[in-house]
Design a protein around this motif. Structure first.
Motif, mmCIF file in Angstrom:
data_model
loop_
_atom_site.group_PDB
_atom_site.id
_atom_site.type_symbol
_atom_site.label_atom_id
_atom_site.label_comp_id
_atom_site.label_asym_id
_atom_site.label_seq_id
_atom_site.Cartn_x
_atom_site.Cartn_y
_atom_site.Cartn_z
ATOM 1 N N MET A 166 -13.870 34.247 0.812
ATOM 2 C CA MET A 166 -15.228 34.671 0.478
ATOM 3 C C MET A 166 -16.185 33.494 0.320
ATOM 4 S SD MET A 166 -14.623 37.769 -2.242
ATOM 5 C CE MET A 166 -16.412 37.903 -2.564
ATOM 6 N N LEU A 167 -15.650 32.291 0.176
ATOM 7 C CA LEU A 167 -16.503 31.115 -0.007
ATOM 8 C C LEU A 167 -17.340 30.863 1.247
ATOM 9 C CD1 LEU A 167 -13.967 28.672 -1.722
ATOM 10 C CD2 LEU A 167 -15.739 30.057 -2.822
ATOM 11 N N PRO A 168 -18.579 30.445 1.084
ATOM 12 C CA PRO A 168 -19.435 30.161 2.250
ATOM 13 C C PRO A 168 -18.822 29.148 3.212
ATOM 14 C CG PRO A 168 -20.747 30.220 0.246
ATOM 15 C CD PRO A 168 -19.316 30.298 -0.183
ATOM 16 N N GLU A 188 -22.210 32.261 5.495
ATOM 17 C CA GLU A 188 -22.433 33.477 4.720
ATOM 18 C C GLU A 188 -21.162 33.865 3.970
ATOM 19 O OE1 GLU A 188 -21.456 36.599 8.385
ATOM 20 O OE2 GLU A 188 -23.513 36.344 7.667
ATOM 21 N N THR A 189 -21.334 34.722 2.980
ATOM 22 C CA THR A 189 -20.195 35.171 2.173
ATOM 23 C C THR A 189 -19.580 36.422 2.770
ATOM 24 O OG1 THR A 189 -21.182 34.257 0.155
ATOM 25 C CG2 THR A 189 -19.461 35.912 -0.118
#
Length: 447
Positions: free
Chosen positions: A33-35, A42-43
């Protein structure tokens, strides 16, 4: 059942393995989920991150976003690490660190390894883990080298090396993830002998199980194979050959699959599509373009899956062998099931039957639920469900169209498919001690 006590909480080995895999999946979802994990910065939505982490940790290969184009190098490395940990098992990886640090392997750890590797006792379990790590490193390294040499003709050497290592890990662990983009998998290499041979060798060796690999590697010294290895090798060979023949016959005149290919391409394509349902997930033909007969036959192969103590899923080849053998014995009017001159205990037959029925119940139940939540044909839903349970990763194109509910259900199915056979085999194992009494025998009409 052995119990392990952590403070006031009593946990059995299957419970610890389940919690361990769940924590690894959640950690992987958080990292994805980290950019920094995406090429655009984006996440990734939590459900998609959870789905991807589950698919990687459970070495499945179903994806809701394209691995090669959506994820950055950081995200791809996270995925391949999840594949390696999920394929070998987190307890195996923990044991590796203990061996490197020269820590003593406790009885608690040995019991967990016994459950993770589906062994009957803890005797020799650490020695087996050492072999697992050694054989995995040898096979993945050799395959990575061959992949790198082949792909160096198609791309810069640095990228070829990265692709070689990444796909060697993915294929050996029967994960099915790839970096070629646009959900292509290995379709551009359908007639390439090097890519086909190396990929199939990785898939088969990873799906045989580490006990069988140990027997094969030490055959020259011991000059014999165990009964388990004989059953696994014979059934695996039979399924591959029969599968290739079925694919070749059904797809020979299919203009979207085998027909445009040369004779060598037809043979490679048939064998690869026979090998990959054994929980691998990579494909060289368009699965959605296959005839329905071929797709349904692949569902059967995916349900059977790989072999015990391997990186694959499914009900396992040994379970299928016992079921087929039991049916054959009944038809011939024999009371005993004999394999390679060894009689199988009744408890083994009951265990195989129980695992198969529980797996069938799970697949049918999930397929029925998805039929109400997803807008797709029942065959594609059944294909997707079986692929998730068998931790295969093949799809007829439904994965990217799943609803949020569908993604959650398929994630659960992948998780259950990866852990279910192991925990079930332990849970339904022979109970210690004898019953104090037996009920009178009853007779009912069957058939």
């Amino acid at each position: 059942m052995n119990k392990l006590h952590f403070k006031k909480i009593s946990l059995s080995p299957p419970q610890i393995l389940t919690i361990g895999f769940a924590l690894i999946i959640l950690l992987g979802a958080f990292l994805l989920m980290l950019p920094i994990s995406s090429t655009t910065g984006e996440t990734l939505p939590f459900v998609d991150a959870l789905f991807t982490a589950t698919s990687a940790t459970c070495v499945t290969g179903l994806v809701v976003v394209d691995t090669g184009t959506y994820f950055s190098t950081f995200g791809q490395v996270v995925i391949v690490l999840l594949i390696q940990v999920g394929g070998l098992g987190f307890m195996t990886m923990a044991t590796l660190f203990s061996l490197v640090l020269k820590r003593k392997i406790s009885l608690r750890d040995r019991l967990l390894l016994q459950e993770a590797m589906n062994q009957n006792s803890v005797e020799g379990i650490v020695r087996l883990i050492r072999k697992v790590l050694l054989y995995s490193l040898m096979i993945e390294s050799g395959a990575a080298l061959l992949f790198t040499i082949r792909w160096a003709f198609d791309m810069p050497f640095g990228r070829a090396l990265y692709f070689g290592i990444w796909h060697a890990v993915s294929m050996f662990n029967n994960a099915g993830f790839d970096l070629f983009g646009d959900y292509q998998s290995l379709t551009k290499y359908v007639a390439d002998p090097i890519v086909n041979f190396v990929a199939m060798f990785l898939i088969v060796s990873g799906g045989l199980g580490f006990i069988v690999l140990s027997d094969v590697f030490e055959f020259r010294k011991r000059r014999k194979l165990s009964l388990h290895s004989k059953v696994v090798l014979s059934m695996t060979s039979a399924l591959i050959v029969i599968g290739a023949i079925v694919v070749f016959i059904f797809e020979f005149t299919n203009s979207k699959t085998l027909e445009p290919l040369s004779w060598s391409g037809k043979i490679w394509g048939s064998f690869f599509q026979s090998v990959t349902p054994r929980t691998a997930g990579a494909n060289t033909l368009d699965i959605g373009a296959l005839r329905q007969a071929t797709q349904f036959f692949m569902i059967i192969l995916m349900f059977i899956g790989a072999s015990p103590s391997s990186t694959g899923g499914g009900i396992k080849t040994t379970t299928f062998t016992i079921l087929v053998g039991a049916v054959g014995s009944m038809i011939r009017g024999r009371t005993d099931l004999v394999l390679f001159r060894y009689r199988m205990a009744e408890e083994r037959i009951f265990k195989a039957l129980t695992i198969t029925l529980l797996a069938l119940f799970l697949v049918v139940a999930v397929a029925m639920v998805l039929s109400t939540t997803e807008d797709a044909s029942f065959l594609s839903i059944l294909f997707e469900t079986t692929s998730a349970f068998g931790t295969v990763g093949l799809t007829m194109g439904l994965t990217g169209k799943l609803t949020v509910i569908g993604k959650i259900i398929i994630s659960f199915t992948m998780f259950a498919g990866r852990l279910g056979p192991l925990t079930l085999a332990y849970a339904i194992g022979p109970k210690k001690g004898k019953e104090l009494y037996r009920h009178p025998e009853g007779k009912i009409i069957i058939g």
